[in-house]
Design a protein around this motif. Sequence first.
Motif: not given
Length: 234
Positions: A116-118, A144-152
Amino acid sequence: MSTLLNFDNVTSYYGATRILKDFSFEMQKGECLCVLGRNGVGKTTLMRTIMGLTDKSTGAIRINGTELTGKAPYQRATYGLGYVPQGRGILSDFTVRENILLGTFARADKAPEIPELCLRIFPYLKENLDRRAGLLSGGQKQQLAIARALAVGPQILLLDEPTEGIQPNIVHEIGEILKMLNKELGISLILTEQHIKVARKLGDSFIMVDNGRVVARGPIEDMTDELVERHMTI
Protein backbone atom coordinates in the motif's frame (compact mmCIF):
# COMPACT_ATOMS: atom_id res chain seq x y z
CA MET A 1 21.60 4.05 17.44
CA SER A 2 22.81 0.57 16.52
CA THR A 3 25.10 -0.29 13.61
CA LEU A 4 23.07 -1.55 10.65
CA LEU A 5 25.67 -1.90 7.88
CA ASN A 6 29.38 -2.46 8.31
CA PHE A 7 31.99 -2.31 5.56
CA ASP A 8 35.35 -3.58 6.77
CA ASN A 9 38.38 -3.23 4.50
CA VAL A 10 36.44 -4.08 1.33
CA THR A 11 38.19 -4.26 -2.03
CA SER A 12 35.96 -4.78 -5.06
CA TYR A 13 36.91 -5.84 -8.58
CA TYR A 14 35.72 -5.80 -12.17
CA GLY A 15 37.84 -8.51 -13.73
CA ALA A 16 41.35 -8.06 -12.31
CA THR A 17 40.88 -4.30 -11.83
CA ARG A 18 40.44 -2.98 -8.31
CA ILE A 19 37.76 -0.29 -8.17
CA LEU A 20 37.10 0.01 -4.42
CA LYS A 21 40.28 -0.17 -2.36
CA ASP A 22 40.31 -1.00 1.37
CA PHE A 23 36.92 0.68 1.75
CA SER A 24 35.57 0.92 5.32
CA PHE A 25 32.59 2.62 6.95
CA GLU A 26 29.73 1.99 9.35
CA MET A 27 26.11 3.03 8.93
CA GLN A 28 23.67 3.41 11.80
CA LYS A 29 20.06 2.27 11.75
CA GLY A 30 17.73 5.06 10.57
CA GLU A 31 20.56 7.08 9.04
CA CYS A 32 20.71 8.78 5.65
CA LEU A 33 24.25 8.39 4.32
CA CYS A 34 25.29 10.42 1.27
CA VAL A 35 28.14 9.15 -0.90
CA LEU A 36 29.80 11.91 -2.90
CA GLY A 37 32.64 12.36 -5.36
CA ARG A 38 33.38 13.03 -9.01
CA ASN A 39 32.12 10.74 -11.76
CA GLY A 40 34.12 7.53 -12.09
CA VAL A 41 35.58 7.40 -8.55
CA GLY A 42 33.69 4.29 -7.42
CA LYS A 43 30.31 5.45 -6.08
CA THR A 44 28.25 3.15 -8.30
CA THR A 45 30.69 0.31 -7.64
CA LEU A 46 30.05 0.78 -3.90
CA MET A 47 26.32 0.26 -4.46
CA ARG A 48 26.92 -2.74 -6.72
CA THR A 49 29.35 -4.21 -4.18
CA ILE A 50 26.73 -4.01 -1.43
CA MET A 51 24.32 -5.85 -3.73
CA GLY A 52 26.91 -8.44 -4.81
CA LEU A 53 26.97 -7.30 -8.44
CA THR A 54 30.71 -6.89 -8.98
CA ASP A 55 32.97 -9.71 -10.17
CA LYS A 56 34.65 -10.22 -6.80
CA SER A 57 35.08 -8.53 -3.44
CA THR A 58 37.27 -9.17 -0.42
CA GLY A 59 36.85 -7.94 3.14
CA ALA A 60 33.69 -8.09 5.24
CA ILE A 61 30.21 -6.68 4.54
CA ARG A 62 27.74 -7.19 7.37
CA ILE A 63 24.10 -6.19 7.82
CA ASN A 64 22.87 -6.46 11.42
CA GLY A 65 25.98 -8.53 12.07
CA THR A 66 25.23 -11.07 9.32
CA GLU A 67 28.03 -11.56 6.79
CA LEU A 68 26.92 -10.87 3.20
CA THR A 69 30.18 -11.62 1.40
CA GLY A 70 29.71 -14.69 -0.78
CA LYS A 71 25.91 -14.39 -0.89
CA ALA A 72 24.17 -13.94 -4.25
CA PRO A 73 22.32 -10.67 -5.03
CA TYR A 74 18.87 -12.26 -4.59
CA GLN A 75 19.94 -13.57 -1.16
CA ARG A 76 21.20 -10.13 -0.11
CA ALA A 77 17.89 -8.56 -1.07
CA THR A 78 16.11 -10.83 1.42
CA TYR A 79 18.12 -9.19 4.22
CA GLY A 80 16.27 -5.95 3.47
CA LEU A 81 18.22 -4.27 0.66
CA GLY A 82 16.18 -2.29 -1.89
CA TYR A 83 18.20 -1.03 -4.88
CA VAL A 84 17.46 1.83 -7.28
CA PRO A 85 20.28 1.60 -9.85
CA GLN A 86 21.70 4.43 -11.91
CA GLY A 87 19.62 4.52 -15.10
CA ARG A 88 16.70 3.08 -13.09
CA GLY A 89 16.65 -0.40 -14.68
CA ILE A 90 12.96 -0.22 -15.57
CA LEU A 91 11.64 -2.99 -17.87
CA SER A 92 10.03 -0.91 -20.60
CA ASP A 93 7.81 -3.65 -22.03
CA PHE A 94 6.39 -4.52 -18.61
CA THR A 95 3.51 -2.59 -17.08
CA VAL A 96 3.90 -0.37 -14.02
CA ARG A 97 2.23 -3.12 -11.97
CA GLU A 98 4.59 -5.82 -13.27
CA ASN A 99 7.67 -3.72 -12.57
CA ILE A 100 6.63 -3.09 -8.96
CA LEU A 101 5.72 -6.74 -8.41
CA LEU A 102 9.27 -7.75 -9.37
CA GLY A 103 10.38 -6.24 -6.06
CA THR A 104 8.08 -8.50 -4.06
CA PHE A 105 10.07 -11.64 -4.97
CA ALA A 106 12.70 -10.62 -2.40
CA ARG A 107 10.24 -9.87 0.40
CA ALA A 108 10.75 -11.79 3.64
CA ASP A 109 7.01 -12.54 3.79
CA LYS A 110 6.86 -13.46 0.05
CA ALA A 111 3.56 -11.52 -0.27
CA PRO A 112 2.92 -11.24 -4.06
CA GLU A 113 1.05 -7.94 -3.92
CA ILE A 114 1.96 -4.29 -4.28
CA PRO A 115 2.49 -2.75 -0.82
CA GLU A 116 0.00 0.00 0.00
CA LEU A 117 2.90 2.36 0.73
CA CYS A 118 4.03 2.32 -2.91
CA LEU A 119 0.62 3.42 -4.15
CA ARG A 120 0.06 5.95 -1.37
CA ILE A 121 3.25 7.94 -2.00
CA PHE A 122 3.09 7.70 -5.81
CA PRO A 123 -0.52 8.42 -6.83
CA TYR A 124 0.41 8.63 -10.52
CA LEU A 125 1.58 5.02 -10.43
CA LYS A 126 -1.60 3.95 -8.65
CA GLU A 127 -3.68 5.48 -11.44
CA ASN A 128 -1.53 3.95 -14.21
CA LEU A 129 -0.78 0.40 -13.03
CA ASP A 130 -1.59 -1.10 -16.43
CA ARG A 131 0.36 1.48 -18.44
CA ARG A 132 3.48 0.22 -20.18
CA ALA A 133 6.50 1.47 -18.25
CA GLY A 134 8.34 2.55 -21.39
CA LEU A 135 5.74 5.29 -21.91
CA LEU A 136 6.53 7.04 -18.61
CA SER A 137 8.58 10.24 -18.32
CA GLY A 138 12.01 10.20 -16.68
CA GLY A 139 10.64 11.41 -13.36
CA GLN A 140 7.80 8.87 -13.44
CA LYS A 141 10.29 6.08 -14.18
CA GLN A 142 12.32 7.15 -11.16
CA GLN A 143 9.18 7.00 -9.02
CA LEU A 144 8.57 3.50 -10.40
CA ALA A 145 12.14 2.41 -9.62
CA ILE A 146 11.75 3.62 -6.03
CA ALA A 147 8.36 1.89 -5.72
CA ARG A 148 9.87 -1.37 -6.98
CA ALA A 149 12.69 -1.11 -4.41
CA LEU A 150 10.17 -0.35 -1.64
CA ALA A 151 8.21 -3.48 -2.62
CA VAL A 152 11.14 -5.46 -1.19
CA GLY A 153 10.22 -4.13 2.28
CA PRO A 154 13.75 -2.77 2.74
CA GLN A 155 15.70 -1.90 5.87
CA ILE A 156 18.12 -0.01 3.61
CA LEU A 157 17.22 1.76 0.38
CA LEU A 158 20.21 2.17 -1.96
CA LEU A 159 19.72 4.97 -4.48
CA ASP A 160 22.35 5.60 -7.17
CA GLU A 161 22.04 9.20 -8.45
CA PRO A 162 18.27 9.40 -7.75
CA THR A 163 17.98 13.00 -9.04
CA GLU A 164 20.06 12.56 -12.21
CA GLY A 165 18.37 13.80 -15.39
CA ILE A 166 15.17 14.84 -13.64
CA GLN A 167 13.53 18.27 -13.86
CA PRO A 168 13.85 20.47 -10.75
CA ASN A 169 10.25 20.22 -9.52
CA ILE A 170 10.46 16.40 -9.60
CA VAL A 171 13.85 16.53 -7.85
CA HIS A 172 12.15 18.43 -5.01
CA GLU A 173 9.22 15.98 -4.93
CA ILE A 174 11.47 12.91 -4.82
CA GLY A 175 13.61 14.60 -2.14
CA GLU A 176 10.54 15.11 0.04
CA ILE A 177 9.47 11.47 -0.43
CA LEU A 178 12.95 10.19 0.50
CA LYS A 179 12.98 12.43 3.56
CA MET A 180 9.60 11.02 4.64
CA LEU A 181 10.73 7.42 4.11
CA ASN A 182 13.83 8.06 6.20
CA LYS A 183 12.64 10.34 8.99
CA GLU A 184 9.05 9.17 9.41
CA LEU A 185 9.18 5.49 8.43
CA GLY A 186 12.74 4.84 9.62
CA ILE A 187 14.04 3.33 6.37
CA SER A 188 17.80 3.84 6.22
CA LEU A 189 19.09 5.44 3.01
CA ILE A 190 22.37 5.31 1.15
CA LEU A 191 22.43 7.64 -1.82
CA THR A 192 25.08 8.69 -4.27
CA GLU A 193 24.47 12.25 -5.28
CA GLN A 194 25.92 15.04 -7.43
CA HIS A 195 23.53 17.70 -6.13
CA ILE A 196 25.20 19.11 -3.00
CA LYS A 197 21.96 20.85 -1.94
CA VAL A 198 20.08 17.55 -2.02
CA ALA A 199 22.81 15.83 -0.01
CA ARG A 200 22.85 18.56 2.64
CA LYS A 201 19.06 18.56 2.87
CA LEU A 202 18.64 14.79 3.22
CA GLY A 203 21.89 13.54 4.70
CA ASP A 204 22.80 12.81 8.31
CA SER A 205 26.34 11.83 7.36
CA PHE A 206 28.57 11.64 4.30
CA ILE A 207 31.41 9.72 2.71
CA MET A 208 33.62 11.48 0.16
CA VAL A 209 35.16 9.07 -2.35
CA ASP A 210 38.17 9.60 -4.61
CA ASN A 211 39.94 6.95 -6.70
CA GLY A 212 38.05 4.13 -5.00
CA ARG A 213 38.97 5.18 -1.45
CA VAL A 214 37.24 7.00 1.39
CA VAL A 215 39.00 10.38 1.61
CA ALA A 216 36.64 12.08 4.08
CA ARG A 217 33.65 11.17 6.21
CA GLY A 218 31.60 12.52 9.07
CA PRO A 219 28.33 14.24 9.96
CA ILE A 220 26.81 16.21 7.09
CA GLU A 221 27.62 19.51 8.85
CA ASP A 222 31.31 18.71 8.37
CA MET A 223 30.95 18.61 4.57
CA THR A 224 32.51 22.02 3.96
CA ASP A 225 32.55 23.98 0.72
CA GLU A 226 36.34 23.51 0.67
CA LEU A 227 35.95 19.72 0.87
CA VAL A 228 33.35 19.76 -1.91
CA GLU A 229 35.57 21.92 -4.12
CA ARG A 230 38.62 19.70 -3.56
CA HIS A 231 36.90 16.39 -4.33
CA MET A 232 33.97 17.26 -6.60
CA THR A 233 34.94 20.09 -8.93
CA ILE A 234 36.55 19.15 -12.23
